[in-house]
Design an enzyme around this catalytic site. Structure first.
Site, PDB file in Angstrom:
ATOM      1  N   HIS A  25      23.054 -10.805  60.961  1.00 24.35           N
ATOM      2  CA  HIS A  25      24.021 -11.547  60.157  1.00 24.35           C
ATOM      3  C   HIS A  25      24.702 -10.646  59.126  1.00 24.35           C
ATOM      4  O   HIS A  25      25.863 -10.863  58.787  1.00 24.35           O
ATOM      5  CB  HIS A  25      23.353 -12.755  59.494  1.00 24.35           C
ATOM      6  CG  HIS A  25      22.999 -13.832  60.467  1.00 24.35           C
ATOM      7  ND1 HIS A  25      21.730 -14.016  60.957  1.00 24.35           N
ATOM      8  CD2 HIS A  25      23.761 -14.780  61.061  1.00 24.35           C
ATOM      9  CE1 HIS A  25      21.726 -15.028  61.803  1.00 24.35           C
ATOM     10  NE2 HIS A  25      22.952 -15.512  61.885  1.00 24.35           N
ATOM     11  N   HIS A  31      25.450 -12.604  68.746  1.00 19.59           N
ATOM     12  CA  HIS A  31      24.094 -12.913  69.187  1.00 19.59           C
ATOM     13  C   HIS A  31      24.037 -14.358  69.694  1.00 19.59           C
ATOM     14  O   HIS A  31      24.906 -15.171  69.416  1.00 19.59           O
ATOM     15  CB  HIS A  31      23.086 -12.689  68.055  1.00 19.59           C
ATOM     16  CG  HIS A  31      23.351 -13.497  66.835  1.00 19.59           C
ATOM     17  ND1 HIS A  31      24.369 -13.211  65.947  1.00 19.59           N
ATOM     18  CD2 HIS A  31      22.745 -14.602  66.358  1.00 19.59           C
ATOM     19  CE1 HIS A  31      24.365 -14.092  64.975  1.00 19.59           C
ATOM     20  NE2 HIS A  31      23.397 -14.957  65.197  1.00 19.59           N
ATOM     21  N   CYS A  66      19.862 -26.205  64.385  1.00 19.25           N
ATOM     22  CA  CYS A  66      20.369 -25.032  65.092  1.00 19.25           C
ATOM     23  C   CYS A  66      19.383 -23.887  64.904  1.00 19.25           C
ATOM     24  O   CYS A  66      18.436 -23.983  64.130  1.00 19.25           O
ATOM     25  CB  CYS A  66      21.760 -24.637  64.605  1.00 19.25           C
ATOM     26  SG  CYS A  66      21.889 -24.392  62.840  1.00 19.25           S
ATOM     27  N   HIS A  68      18.070 -19.778  66.831  1.00 20.56           N
ATOM     28  CA  HIS A  68      18.254 -18.658  67.745  1.00 20.56           C
ATOM     29  C   HIS A  68      17.076 -18.565  68.708  1.00 20.56           C
ATOM     30  O   HIS A  68      15.930 -18.671  68.263  1.00 20.56           O
ATOM     31  CB  HIS A  68      18.334 -17.350  66.964  1.00 20.56           C
ATOM     32  CG  HIS A  68      19.375 -17.355  65.909  1.00 20.56           C
ATOM     33  ND1 HIS A  68      19.133 -17.776  64.617  1.00 20.56           N
ATOM     34  CD2 HIS A  68      20.683 -17.000  65.948  1.00 20.56           C
ATOM     35  CE1 HIS A  68      20.241 -17.671  63.912  1.00 20.56           C
ATOM     36  NE2 HIS A  68      21.201 -17.217  64.688  1.00 20.56           N
ATOM     37  N   GLU A  86      12.498 -28.107  62.642  1.00 18.68           N
ATOM     38  CA  GLU A  86      13.349 -28.561  61.544  1.00 18.68           C
ATOM     39  C   GLU A  86      13.232 -30.053  61.282  1.00 18.68           C
ATOM     40  O   GLU A  86      13.172 -30.486  60.134  1.00 18.68           O
ATOM     41  CB  GLU A  86      14.826 -28.227  61.828  1.00 18.68           C
ATOM     42  CG  GLU A  86      15.119 -26.749  61.824  1.00 18.68           C
ATOM     43  CD  GLU A  86      16.600 -26.451  61.963  1.00 18.68           C
ATOM     44  OE1 GLU A  86      17.423 -27.232  61.447  1.00 18.68           O
ATOM     45  OE2 GLU A  86      16.927 -25.422  62.577  1.00 18.68           O
ATOM     46  N   GLU A 113      28.369 -15.803  66.712  1.00 12.76           N
ATOM     47  CA  GLU A 113      27.417 -16.341  67.664  1.00 12.76           C
ATOM     48  C   GLU A 113      28.059 -16.769  68.970  1.00 12.76           C
ATOM     49  O   GLU A 113      29.203 -17.207  69.012  1.00 12.76           O
ATOM     50  CB  GLU A 113      26.689 -17.550  67.044  1.00 12.76           C
ATOM     51  CG  GLU A 113      25.876 -17.152  65.834  1.00 12.76           C
ATOM     52  CD  GLU A 113      25.059 -18.270  65.245  1.00 12.76           C
ATOM     53  OE1 GLU A 113      24.016 -17.950  64.666  1.00 12.76           O
ATOM     54  OE2 GLU A 113      25.451 -19.448  65.355  1.00 12.76           O
TER      55      GLU A 113
END
Length: 177
Positions: A25, A31, A66, A68, A86, A113
């Site tokens: 980031h 990514h 959200c 990764h 989450e 992303e």
């Protein structure tokens, strides 16, 4: 907490390597990411407010969750994992579309992303992980559209960018779900 690695990809989502998440980031490298939108039986979207302690976009409203994929983890498995981590929810996810974006964040980081977007339906109330989210609510598509017009600064950049595709896509999803 150990460093989390993410999957670097090219513009066609082909893996090109891996790198620590914060560094990715900071450098603004492309990514792989996953995004989940959970709707209830009234066709309202479950939103979360990101916890203030998050390293970016804390206190802003966003999609249900959200994250990764880890290296060697599928996008579906990552989306299911992040929904559990989450929001404390386990629901069946359907992949609906992919997109790419390159968005600057307010703290000098960049969200660059290649995102895999999943939808689900559920009336189960979330059980928030306070390190991830500090509030949730259900809103109609129309309410979200109006709130984005009135107060865009209350939403994450990726949610503002992606949400315009959601109403039509959700309509198609409802017809096939």
């Amino acid at each position: 907490m150990p460093a989390i690695e993410v999957i670097l990809v090219d513009h066609l989502d082909r893996p090109t390597g891996k790198m620590e998440k914060l560094e990715v980031h900071e450098k603004g490298l492309l990514h792989r990411a996953v995004t989940v939108y959970v709707f209830n039986s009234r066709h309202e979207l479950l939103l979360q407010r990101r916890a203030n302690g998050k390293y970016h976009c804390g206190g802003l409203w966003s999609n249900t969750c959200c994250g990764h994929p880890y290296p060697q983890e599928s996008t579906r498995d990552a989306a299911e994992r992040r929904l559990r981590e989450e929001m404390g929810m386990e629901v069946a996810l359907t992949p609906v579309f992919e997109l790419s974006y390159n968005l600057p964040l307010s703290n000098g980081l960049t969200e660059h992303e290649y995102g895999h977007v999943f939808f689900a339906t559920s009336d189960v109330e979330p059980d928030l992980n306070p390190e991830e989210a500090d509030a949730w609510c259900y809103r109609s598509i129309e309410q979200i559209q109006q709130e984005m017009l009135d107060q865009p600064e209350q939403f994450t950049p990726w949610f503002l960018h992606t949400f315009p595709r959601i109403p039509h896509t959700f309509g198609d999803f409802r017809l096939t779900a």
